[in-house]
Structure formats: C-alpha cells, structure tokens
Motif scaffolding. Structure first.
Motif, short mmCIF file in Angstrom:
data_model
loop_
_atom_site.label_atom_id
_atom_site.label_comp_id
_atom_site.label_asym_id
_atom_site.label_seq_id
_atom_site.Cartn_x
_atom_site.Cartn_y
_atom_site.Cartn_z
N PHE A 166 0.83 -1.21 0.00
CA PHE A 166 0.00 0.00 0.00
C PHE A 166 0.87 1.26 0.00
O PHE A 166 0.54 2.25 -0.66
N PHE A 167 1.98 1.21 0.72
CA PHE A 167 2.90 2.36 0.78
C PHE A 167 3.44 2.68 -0.61
O PHE A 167 3.52 3.85 -1.01
N LYS A 168 3.80 1.63 -1.35
CA LYS A 168 4.35 1.85 -2.69
C LYS A 168 3.28 2.30 -3.68
O LYS A 168 3.53 3.17 -4.52
N LEU A 169 2.09 1.71 -3.58
CA LEU A 169 1.01 2.05 -4.51
C LEU A 169 0.51 3.48 -4.31
O LEU A 169 0.13 4.16 -5.27
N THR A 170 0.49 3.93 -3.06
CA THR A 170 -0.07 5.25 -2.75
C THR A 170 1.01 6.31 -2.53
O THR A 170 0.70 7.43 -2.15
N HIS A 171 2.27 5.92 -2.75
CA HIS A 171 3.40 6.84 -2.61
C HIS A 171 3.47 7.47 -1.21
O HIS A 171 3.59 8.69 -1.07
N GLY A 172 3.38 6.61 -0.19
CA GLY A 172 3.64 7.12 1.16
C GLY A 172 2.53 6.93 2.18
O GLY A 172 2.74 7.19 3.35
N LYS A 173 1.35 6.49 1.75
CA LYS A 173 0.27 6.28 2.71
C LYS A 173 0.40 4.89 3.37
O LYS A 173 1.00 3.99 2.81
N ARG A 174 -0.19 4.76 4.55
CA ARG A 174 -0.08 3.51 5.31
C ARG A 174 -1.44 2.99 5.75
O ARG A 174 -2.36 3.78 6.01
N ILE A 175 -1.56 1.67 5.83
CA ILE A 175 -2.77 1.05 6.36
C ILE A 175 -2.69 1.00 7.88
O ILE A 175 -3.64 1.34 8.58
N PHE A 176 -1.54 0.57 8.39
CA PHE A 176 -1.31 0.44 9.83
C PHE A 176 -0.40 1.57 10.31
O PHE A 176 0.38 2.13 9.53
N LYS A 177 -0.52 1.89 11.57
CA LYS A 177 0.36 2.92 12.12
C LYS A 177 1.81 2.48 12.08
O LYS A 177 2.72 3.31 11.97
#
Length: 325
Positions: free
Chosen positions: A273-284
């Motif tokens: 998810f971090f790579k797909l959204t360029h920096g966003k996270r699912i978990f803290k």
C-alpha cells in the motif's frame, strides 16, 4: 500413559532444566561480549530502553532442545530431520545476527546469501521426504476428516513456499518480549499432540522444543533479560514448518499459526500500500504488534492477546484435524 508420551515429558523436563541452567551463564556472557540489541528509531518509544539487551539468545533454545533430543533420537530419522531443519535455520540466523551485532552491518546477510542457504537446507529436507519417507505429495485439508489433495509436481515449490514463508513469519513475530516464544510454545503443543496421535517418533523432539521454549520464556518474558534474535526465530520457523510438512499439515498453519499469518500479511499489505499510494499507510506501524502499541496498548497486553488468539487457533486446529490421527 504410554511410553512415547512419557519420553516426551522427560524431553520437556530435560530441555527446561538445561535452559534454566544455561541462561544465567550465557546471558552475562552475551552482555560481556556486547551482543546487544539494536532498536529501531522509528519504533514505539517504550522500546528505546531495550537497546543493549543481549540478543542471540536463540543459542540457548537450540542447545537445550538439541541436548534433550539426543536422549531419544537414536534411529529416529524423522526426528533427526526436524532437528536438522531447526539447527540449519538456526545457523543461518546466527550468521545473520553475528554480522548485524558484531560486524555492525545493520542489514546482516544479503538477501541472496540468506536465500541460497535457506534453499540448501530446505532442499535437503525435501530430498529426505522423497527418498526416505512415504509421505508422498498429498496434504490434508482442514475440517475435511482426513481428506487429502495430491499436489503432485507442485509439491516441491509448495514446500519451499511453506518453509520460507513460515520462517520469515516467525521472524516478524519476534518483536515483543516473550511474543514469538510464547506463541510458538502453543503451536508446538499442537504438533506434539498430533505426533502423539500419529504414534510418531518425532514426539520427544517436539517435547524438547516445548521445554526449551518454556525455560527461555522465564528470561524472555517482559521485561526481557535476553532476546532470541534471528538465531532463535529462524530456528523456530524451521522447526514449525518441518513438523507441518512431515504430518502433511501445512494448510493447518493458517489456523494454528494465525498470529504468524497476521504478522506477515500486515507487513505485505503495509509495504504494498505504501508503494502504490506513494507514502500512505494502512497500519500505524508494521508488523501488526507494533500497530497495536502505536494505538496505545501496553506491550504486555498485546502479547497476552496474541497468546489467547493462538490458543484459540490451536483448539480450532484440533477440531480441523478430526479424522486424521
């Protein structure tokens, strides 16, 4: 009580006693050699006090398990191969720890080096299964009362994926005091009783693993006096994977090892998810246990909850194994 279970209980006691003797001797030695744990700067702040705690404590798990097993291993080739997988992966973990802790190279073994060694150890194990056992290429399906699926030529890549996946999942689980060791005690008890039901000679080796982990937990539970390091977590992953494959139960790891699965999946989802959204996270923070810490739960609370989830998974695993052994 039959002879096989009696031997398993003796193995538990021997391994436990050896571990509580070894730990007070080896822990000060590890501290003297400055084999201390490095703590992530971006991790929970409560973990900063753990910096310098002796690591590579998996040596004690391996030694006590090996010594206890020696009393019951003669002529037990399946048990020898389980020990081989445990020690083989433990040695890989030890080399990785040594490079990180002593050589001060934070990444340890390079990925290709680790994979080559893991493929060699697992390859020998697979060869043993094909050449010296009648296990075949069938695996049991949970809740289907002994129903099997023959995966044929896919068996080799499947076993490779199971072993490497389990080893790395256990490694990811080793992030809180007593977490990996406690969860693995419960998972090992599942396979110990499966071995008992199957009247397998592996039973005393499983008992030795239980005893060594219980002894280690005395020093690894919160606040930990020692960490197992990759030496321990990779060894335990190799052990659990070998037991699952020998009893044709790799699919049961999804149930019994539910915490391992959740920890690994949380990392995969986080990175993807971090790579797909360029920096966003699912978990803290990943793995999952750190997410709960970042949410405000105390370390001991998270560990206790994960123990309970694993215990429930083990009970469900026994239900899923009805009709097999």
């Amino acid at each position: 009580m039959d002879e096989n279970m009696t031997r398993a209980i003796y193995a538990i006691l021997i391994a436990f006693i050896f571990n509580i003797i070894l730990c007070p001797v080896i822990i000060p030695l590890l501290r003297k050699l400055k084999f201390g744990q490095n703590v992530r700067d971006d991790g929970p702040e409560t973990h900063l006090v753990k910096a310098g705690t002796p690591t590579m404590g998996g040596i004690m798990i391996l030694l006590s398990m090996f010594i206890a097993s020696l009393f019951f291993i003669k002529g037990n080739y399946d048990g020898i191969m389980v020990l081989f997988m445990t020690l083989g992966y433990g040695i890989i973990g030890f080399i990785d720890d040594y490079i990180k802790v002593v050589k001060k190279r934070s990444l340890g073994l390079r990925v290709w080096q680790k994979l080559v060694m893991q493929f060699i150890v697992t390859g020998i194990f697979i060869y043993y299964i094909y050449a010296y056992t009648d296990i075949g290429t069938e695996i049991y399906v949970p809740f289907m009362r002994g129903f099997t699926v023959d995966i044929g030529v896919l068996f080799i890549p499947f076993v490779l994926c199971v072993v490497l996946g389990t080893v790395n999942a256990v490694n990811l689980t080793d992030g809180l005091d007593g977490l990996a060791s406690g969860v693995t005690v419960l998972a090992t008890l599942f396979f110990m009783f499966i071995a008992y039901g199957a009247e397998s000679g592996v039973l005393p080796v499983a008992g030795a693993a239980v005893g060594s982990l219980l002894g280690f937990l005395l020093f690894n539970s919160y606040p930990a006096k020692v960490f197992m390091g990759d030496t321990g977590s990779l060894a335990l992953g190799g052990f659990i994977a070998a037991m699952a494959v020998l009893f044709k139960l790799p699919l049961f790891l999804l149930i019994v090892g539910i915490i391992y699965v959740c920890e690994a999946v949380s990392v995969i989802l986080q990175v993807g998810f971090f790579k797909l959204t360029h920096g966003k996270r699912i978990f803290k923070m990943a793995p999952l246990h750190h997410h709960f810490e970042k949410c405000g739960y105390r370390e001991t609370k998270v560990v206790s909850a994960f123990y309970i989830v694993t215990a429930i998974g083990v009970l469900v695993g026994f239900i899923a194994a009805r009709g097999i052994y």
